[in-house]
Write a protein that holds these residues in place. Structure first.
Motif, PDB file in Angstrom:
ATOM      1  N   PRO A   1     -42.921  -6.724   5.951  1.00  0.00           N
ATOM      2  CA  PRO A   1     -43.846  -5.735   5.389  1.00  0.00           C
ATOM      3  C   PRO A   1     -43.125  -4.476   4.926  1.00  0.00           C
ATOM      4  O   PRO A   1     -42.007  -4.210   5.386  1.00  0.00           O
ATOM      5  N   SER A   2     -43.757  -3.702   4.037  1.00  0.00           N
ATOM      6  CA  SER A   2     -43.087  -2.482   3.581  1.00  0.00           C
ATOM      7  C   SER A   2     -43.143  -1.424   4.676  1.00  0.00           C
ATOM      8  O   SER A   2     -44.020  -1.431   5.534  1.00  0.00           O
ATOM      9  N   GLY A   3     -42.127  -0.571   4.649  1.00  0.00           N
ATOM     10  CA  GLY A   3     -42.035   0.484   5.648  1.00  0.00           C
ATOM     11  C   GLY A   3     -41.408   0.052   6.959  1.00  0.00           C
ATOM     12  O   GLY A   3     -41.424   0.784   7.938  1.00  0.00           O
ATOM     13  N   THR A   4     -40.804  -1.143   6.974  1.00  0.00           N
ATOM     14  CA  THR A   4     -40.246  -1.646   8.233  1.00  0.00           C
ATOM     15  C   THR A   4     -38.740  -1.418   8.357  1.00  0.00           C
ATOM     16  O   THR A   4     -38.132  -1.869   9.315  1.00  0.00           O
ATOM     17  N   GLY A   5     -38.139  -0.769   7.357  1.00  0.00           N
ATOM     18  CA  GLY A   5     -36.731  -0.414   7.499  1.00  0.00           C
ATOM     19  C   GLY A   5     -35.753  -1.311   6.749  1.00  0.00           C
ATOM     20  O   GLY A   5     -34.544  -1.200   6.936  1.00  0.00           O
ATOM     21  N   LYS A   6     -36.263  -2.136   5.837  1.00  0.00           N
ATOM     22  CA  LYS A   6     -35.359  -3.047   5.113  1.00  0.00           C
ATOM     23  C   LYS A   6     -34.396  -2.267   4.224  1.00  0.00           C
ATOM     24  O   LYS A   6     -33.182  -2.509   4.233  1.00  0.00           O
ATOM     25  N   SER A   7     -34.939  -1.337   3.436  1.00  0.00           N
ATOM     26  CA  SER A   7     -34.060  -0.528   2.575  1.00  0.00           C
ATOM     27  C   SER A   7     -33.107   0.312   3.413  1.00  0.00           C
ATOM     28  O   SER A   7     -31.925   0.451   3.075  1.00  0.00           O
TER      29      SER A   7
ATOM     30  N   VAL B   1     -36.625   4.285  12.743  1.00  0.00           N
ATOM     31  CA  VAL B   1     -36.787   3.341  11.640  1.00  0.00           C
ATOM     32  C   VAL B   1     -36.035   2.035  11.915  1.00  0.00           C
ATOM     33  O   VAL B   1     -36.575   0.951  11.732  1.00  0.00           O
TER      34      VAL B   1
ATOM     35  N   LEU C   1     -38.494   9.966  13.631  1.00  0.00           N
ATOM     36  CA  LEU C   1     -39.169   8.698  13.315  1.00  0.00           C
ATOM     37  C   LEU C   1     -38.151   7.558  13.436  1.00  0.00           C
ATOM     38  O   LEU C   1     -37.196   7.483  12.664  1.00  0.00           O
TER      39      LEU C   1
ATOM     40  N   PHE D   1     -35.271   9.076  11.229  1.00  0.00           N
ATOM     41  CA  PHE D   1     -35.401  10.233  10.344  1.00  0.00           C
ATOM     42  C   PHE D   1     -36.308  11.245  11.027  1.00  0.00           C
ATOM     43  O   PHE D   1     -37.486  10.943  11.240  1.00  0.00           O
TER      44      PHE D   1
HETATM   45  P1  ADP Z   1     -38.847  -0.811   3.639  1.00  0.00           P
HETATM   46  O1  ADP Z   1     -37.673  -0.888   2.716  1.00  0.00           O
HETATM   47  O2  ADP Z   1     -38.917  -1.942   4.622  1.00  0.00           O
HETATM   48  O3  ADP Z   1     -40.150  -0.669   2.901  1.00  0.00           O
HETATM   49  P2  ADP Z   1     -37.750   1.763   4.331  1.00  0.00           P
HETATM   50  O4  ADP Z   1     -36.443   1.490   4.946  1.00  0.00           O
HETATM   51  O5  ADP Z   1     -37.771   2.242   2.932  1.00  0.00           O
HETATM   52  O6  ADP Z   1     -38.697   0.506   4.525  1.00  0.00           O
HETATM   53  O7  ADP Z   1     -38.522   2.864   5.172  1.00  0.00           O
HETATM   54  C1  ADP Z   1     -38.759   2.724   6.555  1.00  0.00           C
HETATM   55  C2  ADP Z   1     -39.385   4.014   7.082  1.00  0.00           C
HETATM   56  O8  ADP Z   1     -38.433   5.067   7.015  1.00  0.00           O
HETATM   57  C3  ADP Z   1     -40.599   4.481   6.299  1.00  0.00           C
HETATM   58  O9  ADP Z   1     -41.522   5.002   7.204  1.00  0.00           O
HETATM   59  C4  ADP Z   1     -40.020   5.564   5.411  1.00  0.00           C
HETATM   60  O10 ADP Z   1     -40.990   6.504   5.092  1.00  0.00           O
HETATM   61  C5  ADP Z   1     -38.926   6.147   6.277  1.00  0.00           C
HETATM   62  N1  ADP Z   1     -37.795   6.711   5.510  1.00  0.00           N
HETATM   63  C6  ADP Z   1     -36.946   6.021   4.720  1.00  0.00           C
HETATM   64  N2  ADP Z   1     -36.029   6.827   4.181  1.00  0.00           N
HETATM   65  C7  ADP Z   1     -36.298   8.068   4.635  1.00  0.00           C
HETATM   66  C8  ADP Z   1     -35.691   9.349   4.429  1.00  0.00           C
HETATM   67  N3  ADP Z   1     -34.612   9.501   3.656  1.00  0.00           N
HETATM   68  N4  ADP Z   1     -36.243  10.418   5.067  1.00  0.00           N
HETATM   69  C9  ADP Z   1     -37.330  10.271   5.854  1.00  0.00           C
HETATM   70  N5  ADP Z   1     -37.941   9.092   6.081  1.00  0.00           N
HETATM   71  C10 ADP Z   1     -37.443   7.995   5.482  1.00  0.00           C
END
Ligand code: ADP
Ligand code: MG
Length: 243
Positions: free
Chosen positions: A35-41, A16, A14, A11
């Protein structure tokens, strides 16, 4: 049946997802932890194309996609063969429980009203909410709303269901009823990827545990391998922190 090869996503520069490789067999339940913020979602969102990956391949049965050359038709097919359950249920507030489940059957699957209703009734029965069929979401508890959302996701008969922390928005006493519904799907051999913080549930319901950190899969294995005998230092550290 499902293969993800070298999947990348960033993104605005960044990074991800940094080259995700994952294979899932039909009927397998995979739990993703980390951990959170590692790209699972982001990984789940890329699998059903809520986000467009930068690079990589996604294979579901005989649908083989190269994300750099994907066509609109392929995106449509991919979205039809996957369905996602979100943290915050995302039900249609102006539709009743049964209407929420019928919606994708009528709109996406083009099934006629009566048939859609019959399928929805069966699903309401499966998630234990037949008696709530005419209730609007505002009259249901969080756990009940999430069970309806799961019903809606399974109604279209997807090849794989994706769950993004399905219990993390719920009060603790409502978590079990939702996990039980997911467990019943696992017992019916629905293929699923579940991002979860519920380690007990991951242990009990998953065939495979995937530990993600910093955009990569660090380690994967059976629940016994990952929880009782983790090999990677980062996995060990993560599991220590949450225990
Ligand atoms: P997790 O689910 O493991 O907590 P995410 O996949 O939600 O992690 O997010 C991983 C990284 O990508 C984070 O730093 C988040 O801020 C960033 N991120 C996720 N979606 C977006 C988006 N639509 N735009 C910008 N950054 C994003
Ligand atoms: Mg997330």
């Amino acid at each position: 049946m499902i293969k993800i090869k070298n999947l990348y996503k960033s993104f605005n520069g960044l990074k991800v997802l940094k080259g995700i490789n994952l294979e899932i067999k039909k009927g397998q339940v995979v739990a993703i932890i980390g951990p959170s913020g590692t790209g699972k979602s982001t990984l789940l969102r890329c699998i059903n194309y809520l986000e467009r990956p930068d690079k990589g391949e996604i294979e579901i049965d005989n649908l083989k996609i190269n994300t750099e050359t994907i066509t609109k038709k392929q995106i449509h097919k991919l979205r039809k063969s996957t369905s996602m359950v979100f943290q915050n249920y995302n039900l249609f507030k102006n539709k009743t429980a049964i209407e929420n489940i019928m919606e994708p059957l009528i709109v996406v699957k083009k099934i006629n009203y009566l048939e859609a209703k019959n399928i929805a009734l069966k699903i309401l029965n499966l998630v234990g909410l037949l008696d709530k069929k005419d209730c609007y979401p505002s009259k249901l508890s969080g756990g009940q709303q999430q069970r309806i959302a799961i019903g809606r996701a399974m109604a279209v008969n997807p090849k794989i269901m994706l769950f993004d922390e399905p219990t993390s928005a719920l009060d603790p006493e409502l978590v079990r009823e939702v996990l039980d519904v997911i467990k019943s799907l696992a017992d019916k051999h629905m293929t699923m990827i579940i991002v979860t913080h519920e380690m007990g549930f991951a242990k009990e319901a998953a065939d495979k545990i995937v530990f993600m950190d910093d955009g990569k899969i660090i380690e994967q294995g059976t629940p016994d391998e990952i929880f009782n005998n983790p090999k990677n230092l980062r996995t060990i550290k993560f599991l220590k922190q949450i225990r």
